[in-house]
Write a protein that holds these residues in place. Structure first.
Motif, PDB file in Angstrom:
ATOM      1  N   SER A 168      28.467  21.604 166.977  1.00 59.25           N
ATOM      2  CA  SER A 168      28.891  22.944 166.522  1.00 59.25           C
ATOM      3  C   SER A 168      29.106  22.957 165.011  1.00 59.25           C
ATOM      4  O   SER A 168      28.973  24.012 164.386  1.00 59.25           O
ATOM      5  CB  SER A 168      30.143  23.401 167.256  1.00 59.25           C
ATOM      6  OG  SER A 168      31.253  22.599 166.899  1.00 59.25           O
ATOM      7  N   GLN A 169      29.397  21.815 164.424  1.00 62.78           N
ATOM      8  CA  GLN A 169      29.514  21.741 162.971  1.00 62.78           C
ATOM      9  C   GLN A 169      28.152  21.905 162.298  1.00 62.78           C
ATOM     10  O   GLN A 169      28.067  22.357 161.160  1.00 62.78           O
ATOM     11  CB  GLN A 169      30.148  20.411 162.554  1.00 62.78           C
ATOM     12  CG  GLN A 169      31.571  20.263 163.024  1.00 62.78           C
ATOM     13  CD  GLN A 169      32.139  18.875 162.748  1.00 62.78           C
ATOM     14  OE1 GLN A 169      31.510  18.042 162.120  1.00 62.78           O
ATOM     15  NE2 GLN A 169      33.348  18.641 163.232  1.00 62.78           N
ATOM     16  N   LEU A 170      27.102  21.570 163.033  1.00 57.93           N
ATOM     17  CA  LEU A 170      25.742  21.674 162.487  1.00 57.93           C
ATOM     18  C   LEU A 170      25.060  22.983 162.844  1.00 57.93           C
ATOM     19  O   LEU A 170      24.390  23.584 162.007  1.00 57.93           O
ATOM     20  CB  LEU A 170      24.878  20.514 162.990  1.00 57.93           C
ATOM     21  CG  LEU A 170      25.298  19.102 162.600  1.00 57.93           C
ATOM     22  CD1 LEU A 170      24.467  18.066 163.347  1.00 57.93           C
ATOM     23  CD2 LEU A 170      25.156  18.917 161.097  1.00 57.93           C
ATOM     24  N   ALA A 196      23.561  23.290 173.510  1.00 58.07           N
ATOM     25  CA  ALA A 196      22.649  22.170 173.249  1.00 58.07           C
ATOM     26  C   ALA A 196      23.171  20.889 173.894  1.00 58.07           C
ATOM     27  O   ALA A 196      22.409  20.111 174.476  1.00 58.07           O
ATOM     28  CB  ALA A 196      22.463  21.973 171.744  1.00 58.07           C
ATOM     29  N   SER A 197      24.483  20.690 173.821  1.00 54.71           N
ATOM     30  CA  SER A 197      25.091  19.510 174.431  1.00 54.71           C
ATOM     31  C   SER A 197      24.921  19.544 175.958  1.00 54.71           C
ATOM     32  O   SER A 197      24.533  18.545 176.579  1.00 54.71           O
ATOM     33  CB  SER A 197      26.573  19.446 174.063  1.00 54.71           C
ATOM     34  OG  SER A 197      27.191  18.332 174.630  1.00 54.71           O
ATOM     35  N   GLN A 215      31.719  17.662 175.773  1.00 53.59           N
ATOM     36  CA  GLN A 215      32.690  18.297 174.882  1.00 53.59           C
ATOM     37  C   GLN A 215      32.705  17.654 173.496  1.00 53.59           C
ATOM     38  O   GLN A 215      32.744  18.362 172.477  1.00 53.59           O
ATOM     39  CB  GLN A 215      34.079  18.247 175.512  1.00 53.59           C
ATOM     40  CG  GLN A 215      34.193  19.127 176.743  1.00 53.59           C
ATOM     41  CD  GLN A 215      35.548  19.017 177.384  1.00 53.59           C
ATOM     42  OE1 GLN A 215      36.533  19.488 176.817  1.00 53.59           O
ATOM     43  NE2 GLN A 215      35.604  18.407 178.554  1.00 53.59           N
ATOM     44  N   VAL A 216      32.648  16.329 173.463  1.00 55.93           N
ATOM     45  CA  VAL A 216      32.667  15.628 172.173  1.00 55.93           C
ATOM     46  C   VAL A 216      31.398  15.940 171.389  1.00 55.93           C
ATOM     47  O   VAL A 216      31.448  16.274 170.196  1.00 55.93           O
ATOM     48  CB  VAL A 216      32.845  14.107 172.380  1.00 55.93           C
ATOM     49  CG1 VAL A 216      32.617  13.337 171.083  1.00 55.93           C
ATOM     50  CG2 VAL A 216      34.235  13.810 172.944  1.00 55.93           C
ATOM     51  N   THR A 217      30.256  15.848 172.062  1.00 51.33           N
ATOM     52  CA  THR A 217      28.983  16.137 171.406  1.00 51.33           C
ATOM     53  C   THR A 217      28.918  17.590 170.970  1.00 51.33           C
ATOM     54  O   THR A 217      28.428  17.900 169.873  1.00 51.33           O
ATOM     55  CB  THR A 217      27.803  15.806 172.352  1.00 51.33           C
ATOM     56  OG1 THR A 217      27.910  14.443 172.751  1.00 51.33           O
ATOM     57  CG2 THR A 217      26.468  16.028 171.674  1.00 51.33           C
ATOM     58  N   ALA A 218      29.422  18.495 171.776  1.00 50.30           N
ATOM     59  CA  ALA A 218      29.437  19.919 171.420  1.00 50.30           C
ATOM     60  C   ALA A 218      30.253  20.141 170.154  1.00 50.30           C
ATOM     61  O   ALA A 218      29.864  20.937 169.288  1.00 50.30           O
ATOM     62  CB  ALA A 218      29.990  20.748 172.574  1.00 50.30           C
ATOM     63  N   GLY A 219      31.371  19.447 170.050  1.00 51.67           N
ATOM     64  CA  GLY A 219      32.197  19.569 168.843  1.00 51.67           C
ATOM     65  C   GLY A 219      31.440  19.130 167.599  1.00 51.67           C
ATOM     66  O   GLY A 219      31.510  19.788 166.554  1.00 51.67           O
ATOM     67  N   LEU A 220      30.710  18.025 167.726  1.00 46.69           N
ATOM     68  CA  LEU A 220      29.925  17.534 166.590  1.00 46.69           C
ATOM     69  C   LEU A 220      28.766  18.470 166.276  1.00 46.69           C
ATOM     70  O   LEU A 220      28.513  18.799 165.109  1.00 46.69           O
ATOM     71  CB  LEU A 220      29.406  16.123 166.871  1.00 46.69           C
ATOM     72  CG  LEU A 220      30.463  15.040 167.060  1.00 46.69           C
ATOM     73  CD1 LEU A 220      29.828  13.738 167.553  1.00 46.69           C
ATOM     74  CD2 LEU A 220      31.244  14.823 165.770  1.00 46.69           C
TER      75      LEU A 220
END
Length: 161
Positions: free
Chosen positions: A73-75, A83-84, A66-71
């Motif tokens: 998703s900004q890219l 991708a996460s 979830q944390v990686t997906a949040g980061l």
């Protein structure tokens, strides 16, 4: 008649577990996921400890997803979550090759618990999920202990009938 004492033990432990779970406002299904894990993964304290560890690691992986997906998703937008998931779930192939952390089912149970409960990504709500998980293992262990004692008590009688 031999099944009746076992049925009573199952029913009693299940009823007590659900009552405790409801009174504490735990997600009861989480406790039962841990309960069934005790039976699936070997019915010993050692196998339960390793299953518990991997369930917790699976929960940690869900947080990282979830944390990686949040980061991400900004890219890369909505593909960030996929991708996460791809990265972290793919890493399980490497854990599967280890001696002690190879229980992919337990990892996925941890993922299921965290994604199913969907707590806020804060330490306390996530750590609070450990209580029904540990309780599930304890109820299963106690239930199994009683059932084994019932079997041992009935075994001498069953050879004479």
């Amino acid at each position: 008649m031999k099944t009746l004492p076992i049925a009573i033990a199952f029913g009693l432990f299940g009823a007590v577990a659900v009552t405790v779970s409801f009174s504490q406002q735990w997600p009861t299904w989480v406790m039962f996921v841990a309960w069934v894990s005790f039976y699936i993964f070997g019915k010993t304290w050692q196998s339960s400890l390793w299953a518990f560890l991997q369930i917790v690691l699976g929960m940690g992986m869900a947080v990282l997803i979830q944390v990686t997906a949040g980061l991400l998703s900004q890219l890369i937008g909505t593909l960030g979550f996929a991708a996460s998931v791809f990265f972290y779930i793919g890493s399980l192939a490497y854990f599967a090759r280890t001696k002690r952390l190879n229980n992919i089912t337990a990892w996925f149970l941890g993922l299921i618990i965290l994604f199913g409960v969907h707590p806020p990504l804060e330490p306390l709500p996530i750590l609070q999920l450990l209580v029904p998980i540990i309780s599930g293992f304890v109820f299963a262990w106690l239930n199994n202990l009683v059932v084994e004692k019932i079997h041992a008590r009935l075994a001498p009688h069953s050879s004479t009938h």
